[in-house]
Design a protein around this motif. Structure first.
Motif, PDB file in Angstrom:
ATOM      1  N   GLY A  37       8.771  -9.756 -20.234  1.00 14.95           N
ATOM      2  CA  GLY A  37       8.430  -8.413 -19.779  1.00 14.95           C
ATOM      3  C   GLY A  37       8.293  -8.328 -18.276  1.00 14.95           C
ATOM      4  O   GLY A  37       7.861  -9.273 -17.613  1.00 14.95           O
ATOM      5  N   ILE A  38       8.686  -7.197 -17.726  1.00 12.11           N
ATOM      6  CA  ILE A  38       8.536  -6.925 -16.295  1.00 12.11           C
ATOM      7  C   ILE A  38       8.265  -5.435 -16.147  1.00 12.11           C
ATOM      8  O   ILE A  38       8.782  -4.619 -16.926  1.00 12.11           O
ATOM      9  N   GLY A  39       7.458  -5.078 -15.200  1.00 10.01           N
ATOM     10  CA  GLY A  39       7.158  -3.669 -15.003  1.00 10.01           C
ATOM     11  C   GLY A  39       6.748  -3.380 -13.581  1.00 10.01           C
ATOM     12  O   GLY A  39       6.416  -4.277 -12.804  1.00 10.01           O
ATOM     13  N   SER A  40       6.783  -2.114 -13.243  1.00 12.99           N
ATOM     14  CA  SER A  40       6.300  -1.668 -11.937  1.00 12.99           C
ATOM     15  C   SER A  40       5.341  -0.518 -12.167  1.00 12.99           C
ATOM     16  O   SER A  40       5.334   0.111 -13.223  1.00 12.99           O
ATOM     17  N   GLY A  41       4.523  -0.230 -11.173  1.00 12.85           N
ATOM     18  CA  GLY A  41       3.554   0.839 -11.320  1.00 12.85           C
ATOM     19  C   GLY A  41       3.050   1.341  -9.988  1.00 12.85           C
ATOM     20  O   GLY A  41       3.237   0.705  -8.940  1.00 12.85           O
ATOM     21  N   ILE A  42       2.393   2.496 -10.027  1.00 10.87           N
ATOM     22  CA  ILE A  42       1.724   3.065  -8.857  1.00 10.87           C
ATOM     23  C   ILE A  42       0.282   3.313  -9.259  1.00 10.87           C
ATOM     24  O   ILE A  42       0.018   4.102 -10.169  1.00 10.87           O
ATOM     25  N   SER A  43      -0.629   2.634  -8.610  1.00 15.17           N
ATOM     26  CA  SER A  43      -2.053   2.789  -8.914  1.00 15.17           C
ATOM     27  C   SER A  43      -2.683   3.717  -7.887  1.00 15.17           C
ATOM     28  O   SER A  43      -2.480   3.554  -6.676  1.00 15.17           O
ATOM     29  N   SER A  44      -3.467   4.672  -8.390  1.00 12.61           N
ATOM     30  CA  SER A  44      -4.141   5.636  -7.529  1.00 12.61           C
ATOM     31  C   SER A  44      -5.631   5.331  -7.505  1.00 12.61           C
ATOM     32  O   SER A  44      -6.319   5.445  -8.522  1.00 12.61           O
ATOM     33  N   PHE A  74       3.436  12.149  -4.787  1.00 13.18           N
ATOM     34  CA  PHE A  74       2.985  11.235  -5.840  1.00 13.18           C
ATOM     35  C   PHE A  74       3.753  11.427  -7.147  1.00 13.18           C
ATOM     36  O   PHE A  74       4.195  10.460  -7.770  1.00 13.18           O
ATOM     37  N   ALA A  75       3.930  12.668  -7.578  1.00 11.33           N
ATOM     38  CA  ALA A  75       4.633  12.921  -8.841  1.00 11.33           C
ATOM     39  C   ALA A  75       6.070  12.414  -8.773  1.00 11.33           C
ATOM     40  O   ALA A  75       6.562  11.760  -9.700  1.00 11.33           O
ATOM     41  N   GLY A  76       6.746  12.707  -7.675  1.00 10.51           N
ATOM     42  CA  GLY A  76       8.121  12.247  -7.521  1.00 10.51           C
ATOM     43  C   GLY A  76       8.224  10.736  -7.506  1.00 10.51           C
ATOM     44  O   GLY A  76       9.142  10.148  -8.100  1.00 10.51           O
ATOM     45  N   ILE A 129       0.855  -1.184   0.000  1.00 10.34           N
ATOM     46  CA  ILE A 129       0.000   0.000   0.000  1.00 10.34           C
ATOM     47  C   ILE A 129       0.897   1.243   0.000  1.00 10.34           C
ATOM     48  O   ILE A 129       1.889   1.306   0.725  1.00 10.34           O
ATOM     49  N   ALA A 130       0.557   2.205  -0.828  1.00  3.38           N
ATOM     50  CA  ALA A 130       1.369   3.421  -0.927  1.00  3.38           C
ATOM     51  C   ALA A 130       0.448   4.638  -0.928  1.00  3.38           C
ATOM     52  O   ALA A 130      -0.598   4.642  -0.285  1.00  3.38           O
ATOM     53  N   ILE A 131       0.818   5.655  -1.655  1.00  6.33           N
ATOM     54  CA  ILE A 131       0.071   6.908  -1.687  1.00  6.33           C
ATOM     55  C   ILE A 131      -0.739   6.987  -2.976  1.00  6.33           C
ATOM     56  O   ILE A 131      -0.469   6.270  -3.939  1.00  6.33           O
ATOM     57  N   ASN A 132      -1.717   7.873  -2.987  1.00 11.74           N
ATOM     58  CA  ASN A 132      -2.457   8.099  -4.236  1.00 11.74           C
ATOM     59  C   ASN A 132      -2.175   9.508  -4.757  1.00 11.74           C
ATOM     60  O   ASN A 132      -1.329  10.227  -4.233  1.00 11.74           O
ATOM     61  N   ARG A 133      -2.920   9.897  -5.771  1.00 12.80           N
ATOM     62  CA  ARG A 133      -2.646  11.143  -6.500  1.00 12.80           C
ATOM     63  C   ARG A 133      -2.731  12.394  -5.621  1.00 12.80           C
ATOM     64  O   ARG A 133      -2.164  13.429  -5.956  1.00 12.80           O
ATOM     65  N   THR A 134      -3.438  12.330  -4.510  1.00 14.49           N
ATOM     66  CA  THR A 134      -3.615  13.508  -3.669  1.00 14.49           C
ATOM     67  C   THR A 134      -2.377  13.836  -2.831  1.00 14.49           C
ATOM     68  O   THR A 134      -2.290  14.921  -2.266  1.00 14.49           O
ATOM     69  N   HIS A 135      -1.432  12.915  -2.736  1.00 20.20           N
ATOM     70  CA  HIS A 135      -0.262  13.106  -1.875  1.00 20.20           C
ATOM     71  C   HIS A 135       0.802  13.933  -2.590  1.00 20.20           C
ATOM     72  O   HIS A 135       1.020  13.808  -3.787  1.00 20.20           O
TER      73      HIS A 135
END
Length: 423
Positions: free
Chosen positions: A300-307, A269-271, A260-266
């Motif tokens: 293929g391998i990838g990472s992401g941040i979902s908001s 988030f951009a960094g 669990i991480a942060i969403n777009r409001t934090h």
């Protein structure tokens, strides 16, 4: 003469302009946001409804209702709805995501008066016939049975459930949930969720005053409100979980790692998105360079941040040869430690800056893309200044700041690790 043996210089995107949404209201106060472009005689209307009244005992209500919206009304059968929409060359679709359900119409302006009554009939008078529900249940159970044999699907389900538990974000759907669907429950949920006080309309394209009047005639009146409660979830940081589901016959193992991480409001988030891009967010990322290009463990391998509305999460996902699963995991964690302990070079950071700014500019290819960007900020309570801050962060963030974010958010001791196959 142009020297084609010499690559052109990188040029950073200087400005990105957005077509901003203009707000108006129907007679019944349903908000309408218009993202206007008069280039083509085409309009997209999105009717967006928050998912409501979460009930763990009935986790498929919102999904099934949205999927079956066009299965028939008191006036039209499912076949008639499809035929009438097709007759006018329009396109009609429904979509469910964890926070919202939507109904989307694409049509030429000259046919708007003809197709809007059909959409209104669907949104306010869907009946969910029992025979259509029986077919839906049968089809979805078959689809689920097939999907549960896929390691990547299983890893995604296990990962979401480990992070978010029995909420709309993480509930573990089983065949029995489909068997429990009842028509009366769907009708009741439909009346609660698909109501004017739970609706936001986003119009994009050549949507002018006459179009607004047509929309207001259909949806600004004779539409009953409800007392539904929007879903609201809260999550605490989860402890590290290691989930392993062995499949002795597996040729590939599906890996999903994250937390669990942060969403777009934090504010971070951009960094964090920039940091994620370096690690695994594009084809030139470090994970791709190591796990695919150097080691050959995966395609293929990838990472992401979902908001999401009430949470965010970071993940790394791949499928590797079952015989190299353990080695792939070591390399993944090695790359995380490197990004935490060594500064990103200016050359690599400039490449990522150009990629991210170019991707954002490229994503604004038409007016519908601009409307999608508006949805990202509106439903999280943000304004257009979010994008200006985002662009500025991409242009100016330093390697030292990215290293601080890596040590703040990439705490591997807290990562949940899911492996389906063999390790």
């Amino acid at each position: 003469m142009l020297n084609r043996q010499q690559a052109p210089d990188f040029k950073q995107v200087s400005t990105i302009n957005f077509i901003q949404a203009a707000e108006s209201k129907l007679q019944n106060n349903v908000p309408v946001f218009t993202v206007y472009s008069g280039e083509q005689d085409l309009v997209r209307l999105e009717f967006i409804f928050s998912n409501v009244n979460w009930d763990l005992q009935k986790p498929l209500q919102a999904i099934a209702v949205n999927a079956m919206l066009n299965s028939g009304t008191a006036q039209r059968t499912a076949k008639e709805i499809a035929e009438q929409i097709d007759f006018y060359g329009a396109f009609f679709q429904t979509e469910y995501v964890q926070d919202q359900s939507s109904v989307t119409l694409y049509t030429l302006n000259k046919h708007l008066a003809a197709v809007l009554p059909i959409v209104k009939d669907v949104i306010s008078h869907s009946q969910f016939p029992q025979h259509e529900l029986d077919i839906y249940i049968q089809n979805q159970k078959q689809k689920l049975q097939v999907n549960l044999k896929k390691n990547d699907v299983l890893s995604r389900k296990e990962f979401a459930h480990a992070l978010f538990g029995n909420t709309a974000y993480g509930v573990d759907i089983q065949a029995g949930h489909y068997d429990a669907l009842q028509r009366d429950d769907l009708v009741a949920y439909f009346k609660l969720a698909y109501a004017p006080n739970n609706c936001t309309i986003i119009a994009s394209g050549k949507f002018e005053e006459e179009s607004f009047k047509l929309l207001d005639e259909q949806f600004g009146q004779n539409w009953e409100s409800s007392n539904a409660v929007k879903n609201k979830f809260s999550f605490a940081e989860t402890e590290k979980q290691s989930i392993y589901r062995e499949k002795a016959e597996a040729l590939q193992s599906a890996i999903r790692i994250g937390k669990i991480a942060i969403n777009r409001t934090h504010e971070d988030f951009a960094g964090l998105q920039i940091l994620n891009t370096v690690l695994g967010g594009y084809f030139g990322s470090r994970l791709m360079a190591n796990i695919r290009e150097d080691k050959g463990y995966t395609y293929g391998i990838g990472s992401g941040i979902s908001s999401l509305h009430d949470a965010g999460y970071f993940f790394i996902a791949t499928e590797v040869g079952a015989d190299v699963c353990a080695d792939a995991l070591k390399e993944i964690y090695k790359e995380i430690e490197i990004i935490k302990n060594e500064l990103i070079s200016e050359e690599e950071l400039d490449l990522v800056r150009n990629y991210m700014l170019g991707s954002m500019l490229g994503s604004l290819e038409n007016v519908f893309s601009h409307a999608d960007k508006f949805k990202n900020i509106y439903f999280t309570g943000l304004g257009y200044d979010y994008y200006q801050k985002y662009i500025q962060t991409v242009k100016t963030i330093t390697a030292e700041e990215l290293q601080q974010l890596a040590n703040k958010y990439f705490i591997t001791e807290d990562f949940t690790e899911v492996i389906i196959g063999k390790k």
